[in-house]
Design a protein around this motif. Structure first.
Motif, mmCIF file in Angstrom:
data_model
loop_
_atom_site.group_PDB
_atom_site.id
_atom_site.type_symbol
_atom_site.label_atom_id
_atom_site.label_comp_id
_atom_site.label_asym_id
_atom_site.label_seq_id
_atom_site.Cartn_x
_atom_site.Cartn_y
_atom_site.Cartn_z
ATOM 1 N N MET A 26 3.078 -3.093 -0.255
ATOM 2 C CA MET A 26 3.630 -2.221 -1.278
ATOM 3 C C MET A 26 2.583 -1.168 -1.617
ATOM 4 O O MET A 26 1.411 -1.474 -1.767
ATOM 5 C CB MET A 26 4.006 -3.056 -2.509
ATOM 6 C CG MET A 26 4.692 -2.246 -3.587
ATOM 7 S SD MET A 26 5.308 -3.231 -4.980
ATOM 8 C CE MET A 26 6.557 -4.198 -4.186
ATOM 9 N N VAL A 27 3.025 0.065 -1.743
ATOM 10 C CA VAL A 27 2.143 1.177 -2.098
ATOM 11 C C VAL A 27 2.099 1.313 -3.610
ATOM 12 O O VAL A 27 3.134 1.256 -4.273
ATOM 13 C CB VAL A 27 2.637 2.504 -1.475
ATOM 14 C CG1 VAL A 27 1.783 3.659 -1.935
ATOM 15 C CG2 VAL A 27 2.653 2.397 0.049
ATOM 16 N N ILE A 28 0.917 1.482 -4.171
ATOM 17 C CA ILE A 28 0.758 1.665 -5.615
ATOM 18 C C ILE A 28 0.251 3.075 -5.882
ATOM 19 O O ILE A 28 -0.723 3.521 -5.267
ATOM 20 C CB ILE A 28 -0.225 0.642 -6.207
ATOM 21 C CG1 ILE A 28 0.312 -0.771 -6.029
ATOM 22 C CG2 ILE A 28 -0.485 0.938 -7.677
ATOM 23 C CD1 ILE A 28 -0.631 -1.854 -6.489
ATOM 24 N N VAL A 29 0.932 3.785 -6.778
ATOM 25 C CA VAL A 29 0.506 5.111 -7.234
ATOM 26 C C VAL A 29 0.215 4.971 -8.719
ATOM 27 O O VAL A 29 1.109 4.684 -9.516
ATOM 28 C CB VAL A 29 1.597 6.171 -6.987
ATOM 29 C CG1 VAL A 29 1.130 7.525 -7.477
ATOM 30 C CG2 VAL A 29 1.978 6.219 -5.512
ATOM 31 N N ASN A 30 -1.021 5.144 -9.098
ATOM 32 C CA ASN A 30 -1.436 4.935 -10.481
ATOM 33 C C ASN A 30 -1.167 6.161 -11.345
ATOM 34 O O ASN A 30 -2.068 6.961 -11.618
ATOM 35 C CB ASN A 30 -2.917 4.546 -10.544
ATOM 36 C CG ASN A 30 -3.168 3.186 -9.958
ATOM 37 O OD1 ASN A 30 -2.452 2.239 -10.276
ATOM 38 N ND2 ASN A 30 -4.138 3.079 -9.082
ATOM 39 N N ILE A 31 0.093 6.306 -11.736
ATOM 40 C CA ILE A 31 0.502 7.393 -12.626
ATOM 41 C C ILE A 31 1.656 6.876 -13.470
ATOM 42 O O ILE A 31 2.454 6.046 -13.003
ATOM 43 C CB ILE A 31 0.901 8.664 -11.837
ATOM 44 C CG1 ILE A 31 1.081 9.836 -12.787
ATOM 45 C CG2 ILE A 31 2.136 8.419 -10.989
ATOM 46 C CD1 ILE A 31 1.174 11.184 -12.078
#
Length: 105
Positions: free
Chosen positions: A1-6
């Motif tokens: 799973m890709v995590i984008v911290n926004i």
């Protein structure tokens, strides 16, 4: 799973100014409210499943979610902030055979 911290952007933060229902949406809302059956709604939090039968390959899978979900909330007296999981699928059908299937758990 890709995590984008926004922080996710709410649809309410996407447009400026007040949005108004179009006559086409008002007619759709009336029709759907009349078609929806009486069902037993579980206690929150909710999981919702949608299947949209669309007749155009160009239809985005996510465009019908919010309008239909808002109508479900109005009919069944639920608050969409209590929906914690959603599953959506798009099915290509012949013109005139479009539909929406849903399940609230």
């Amino acid at each position: 799973m890709v995590i984008v911290n926004i922080k996710p952007l709410s649809v309410n933060e996407v447009w400026q100014g007040k949005r108004f229902k179009t006559p086409k949406y008002k007619e759709y809302e009336r029709a759907v409210l009349l078609m929806l059956p009486k069902i037993k709604i579980p206690v929150p939090p909710y999981s919702i499943t949608f299947e949209f039968g669309v007749s155009s390959k160009l239809s985005d899978w996510d465009n019908p979610i919010k309008p239909f979900q808002d109508i479900l909330c109005k009919k069944y007296g639920i608050d969409d902030r209590d929906i914690y999981k959603g599953t959506v699928s798009k099915v290509l059908v012949k013109k005139g055979q479009e539909y929406v299937k849903f399940k609230i758990e």
